[in-house]
Design a protein around this motif. Sequence first.
Motif, PDB file in Angstrom:
ATOM      1  N   GLY A  83       0.836  -1.198   0.000  1.00  0.00           N
ATOM      2  CA  GLY A  83       0.000   0.000   0.000  1.00  0.00           C
ATOM      3  C   GLY A  83       0.865   1.240   0.000  1.00  0.00           C
ATOM      4  N   GLU A  84       0.220   2.361   0.279  1.00  0.00           N
ATOM      5  CA  GLU A  84       0.913   3.646   0.323  1.00  0.00           C
ATOM      6  C   GLU A  84       0.510   4.382   1.593  1.00  0.00           C
ATOM      7  OE1 GLU A  84      -0.582   5.508  -3.186  1.00  0.00           O
ATOM      8  OE2 GLU A  84       0.775   4.418  -4.504  1.00  0.00           O
ATOM      9  N   TRP A  85       1.394   5.255   2.066  1.00  0.00           N
ATOM     10  CA  TRP A  85       1.076   6.072   3.230  1.00  0.00           C
ATOM     11  C   TRP A  85       1.560   7.491   3.000  1.00  0.00           C
ATOM     12  CZ3 TRP A  85       4.550   8.434   6.739  1.00  0.00           C
ATOM     13  CH2 TRP A  85       5.900   8.143   6.537  1.00  0.00           C
ATOM     14  N   SER A  86       0.904   8.433   3.688  1.00  0.00           N
ATOM     15  CA  SER A  86       1.336   9.832   3.623  1.00  0.00           C
ATOM     16  C   SER A  86       0.980  10.528   4.924  1.00  0.00           C
ATOM     17  CB  SER A  86       0.692  10.550   2.434  1.00  0.00           C
ATOM     18  OG  SER A  86      -0.717  10.535   2.555  1.00  0.00           O
ATOM     19  N   LEU A  87       1.864  11.421   5.339  1.00  0.00           N
ATOM     20  CA  LEU A  87       1.649  12.223   6.537  1.00  0.00           C
ATOM     21  C   LEU A  87       0.746  13.391   6.175  1.00  0.00           C
ATOM     22  CD1 LEU A  87       2.388  12.810   9.523  1.00  0.00           C
ATOM     23  CD2 LEU A  87       4.360  14.101   8.649  1.00  0.00           C
ATOM     24  N   GLN A  88      -0.290  13.609   6.959  1.00  0.00           N
ATOM     25  CA  GLN A  88      -1.239  14.695   6.726  1.00  0.00           C
ATOM     26  C   GLN A  88      -0.843  15.924   7.544  1.00  0.00           C
ATOM     27  OE1 GLN A  88      -3.874  13.981   4.356  1.00  0.00           O
ATOM     28  NE2 GLN A  88      -2.318  12.388   4.175  1.00  0.00           N
ATOM     29  N   SER A  89      -1.386  17.060   7.196  1.00  0.00           N
ATOM     30  CA  SER A  89      -1.122  18.296   7.933  1.00  0.00           C
ATOM     31  C   SER A  89      -1.620  18.182   9.365  1.00  0.00           C
ATOM     32  CB  SER A  89      -1.823  19.476   7.259  1.00  0.00           C
ATOM     33  OG  SER A  89      -1.360  19.642   5.955  1.00  0.00           O
ATOM     34  N   ALA A  90      -0.894  18.778  10.290  1.00  0.00           N
ATOM     35  CA  ALA A  90      -1.304  18.777  11.698  1.00  0.00           C
ATOM     36  C   ALA A  90      -2.633  19.512  11.845  1.00  0.00           C
ATOM     37  CB  ALA A  90      -0.238  19.444  12.558  1.00  0.00           C
ATOM     38  N   GLY A  91      -3.470  19.003  12.735  1.00  0.00           N
ATOM     39  CA  GLY A  91      -4.746  19.644  13.017  1.00  0.00           C
ATOM     40  C   GLY A  91      -5.864  19.273  12.071  1.00  0.00           C
ATOM     41  N   GLY A  92      -5.602  18.384  11.132  1.00  0.00           N
ATOM     42  CA  GLY A  92      -6.644  17.957  10.201  1.00  0.00           C
ATOM     43  C   GLY A  92      -7.648  17.047  10.882  1.00  0.00           C
ATOM     44  N   SER A  93      -8.779  16.866  10.249  1.00  0.00           N
ATOM     45  CA  SER A  93      -9.842  16.042  10.848  1.00  0.00           C
ATOM     46  C   SER A  93      -9.848  14.605  10.327  1.00  0.00           C
ATOM     47  CB  SER A  93     -11.201  16.690  10.583  1.00  0.00           C
ATOM     48  OG  SER A  93     -11.448  16.738   9.189  1.00  0.00           O
ATOM     49  N   GLN A  94      -8.954  14.271   9.412  1.00  0.00           N
ATOM     50  CA  GLN A  94      -8.959  12.947   8.803  1.00  0.00           C
ATOM     51  C   GLN A  94      -7.817  12.054   9.278  1.00  0.00           C
ATOM     52  OE1 GLN A  94     -11.465  11.876   6.789  1.00  0.00           O
ATOM     53  NE2 GLN A  94     -12.395  13.822   7.353  1.00  0.00           N
ATOM     54  N   GLY A  95      -7.240  12.347  10.420  1.00  0.00           N
ATOM     55  CA  GLY A  95      -6.139  11.540  10.929  1.00  0.00           C
ATOM     56  C   GLY A  95      -4.801  12.117  10.522  1.00  0.00           C
ATOM     57  N   ASP A  96      -3.755  11.643  11.174  1.00  0.00           N
ATOM     58  CA  ASP A  96      -2.408  12.144  10.927  1.00  0.00           C
ATOM     59  C   ASP A  96      -1.712  11.451   9.762  1.00  0.00           C
ATOM     60  OD1 ASP A  96      -2.541  13.936  13.106  1.00  0.00           O
ATOM     61  OD2 ASP A  96      -1.899  12.370  14.492  1.00  0.00           O
ATOM     62  N   ILE A  97      -2.003  10.162   9.577  1.00  0.00           N
ATOM     63  CA  ILE A  97      -1.396   9.382   8.496  1.00  0.00           C
ATOM     64  C   ILE A  97      -2.517   8.769   7.673  1.00  0.00           C
ATOM     65  CG2 ILE A  97       0.043   7.392   7.907  1.00  0.00           C
ATOM     66  CD1 ILE A  97       1.474   7.754  10.569  1.00  0.00           C
ATOM     67  N   ARG A  98      -2.452   8.958   6.383  1.00  0.00           N
ATOM     68  CA  ARG A  98      -3.432   8.366   5.465  1.00  0.00           C
ATOM     69  C   ARG A  98      -2.829   7.096   4.893  1.00  0.00           C
ATOM     70  NH1 ARG A  98      -8.367   7.764   5.015  1.00  0.00           N
ATOM     71  NH2 ARG A  98      -9.170   7.626   2.927  1.00  0.00           N
ATOM     72  N   LEU A  99      -3.588   5.990   4.942  1.00  0.00           N
ATOM     73  CA  LEU A  99      -3.144   4.701   4.410  1.00  0.00           C
ATOM     74  C   LEU A  99      -4.047   4.284   3.253  1.00  0.00           C
ATOM     75  CD1 LEU A  99      -2.778   2.664   7.738  1.00  0.00           C
ATOM     76  CD2 LEU A  99      -1.012   3.974   6.574  1.00  0.00           C
ATOM     77  N   ARG A 100      -3.460   3.714   2.216  1.00  0.00           N
ATOM     78  CA  ARG A 100      -4.205   3.063   1.127  1.00  0.00           C
ATOM     79  C   ARG A 100      -3.663   1.648   1.043  1.00  0.00           C
ATOM     80  NH1 ARG A 100      -8.675   4.907  -0.536  1.00  0.00           N
ATOM     81  NH2 ARG A 100      -8.439   3.901  -2.528  1.00  0.00           N
ATOM     82  N   LEU A 101      -4.534   0.666   1.252  1.00  0.00           N
ATOM     83  CA  LEU A 101      -4.116  -0.736   1.319  1.00  0.00           C
ATOM     84  C   LEU A 101      -4.984  -1.588   0.416  1.00  0.00           C
ATOM     85  CD1 LEU A 101      -4.159  -0.616   5.144  1.00  0.00           C
ATOM     86  CD2 LEU A 101      -2.092  -1.096   3.869  1.00  0.00           C
TER      87      LEU A 101
END
Length: 164
Positions: free
Chosen positions: A103-121
């Motif tokens: 899969g893939e992962w990415s760090l999200q901007s601080a303070g976002g509402s969708q979590g800190d790390i986005r995962l696609r698996l």
Amino acid sequence: MFKKTSAGAATGVVGALGVAVAGIVAACCAILVCCAGAWVLLGPVNYFGCGAERPDGIAEADLVGTYEAQDGAHLELQADGSLVATALVTEFMGESLNLSGPGEWSLQSAGGSQGDIRLRLTSDGKPRSHGTSLDISGTREQPWLYWYEGDPDVCHLYRFNKIA
């Protein structure tokens, strides 16, 4: 007769004070019983967070490594944004999914509402993909990842500890 009146007046004041104190005690007990009953029926409400805060200044380089959950699931986050998941079980729309594979992962901007790390698996090795997110806690040197299981107010965390 004066003494009798004074004693009667004193007794009346003490009696009134006793009734007032008894009323306050009864009201406090009623409030405690109501709060306890609400807690039993509705569960605990968390007004102070779960003690899991994103570390200041955390970067993708701080997160690269291997993480393990208590149930044996593994996540390996690579520096190029790829990942490998092993035995990661989650629930999506009432369906249990075994998210093992690439899969893939990415760090999200601080303070976002969708979590800190986005995962696609991938799901069970099938070509369809599944997205989810993780939050970060710990320190930059020793981060740990998590998501909430059920109601976030209850603070049941599915936690991944960094092992390498």
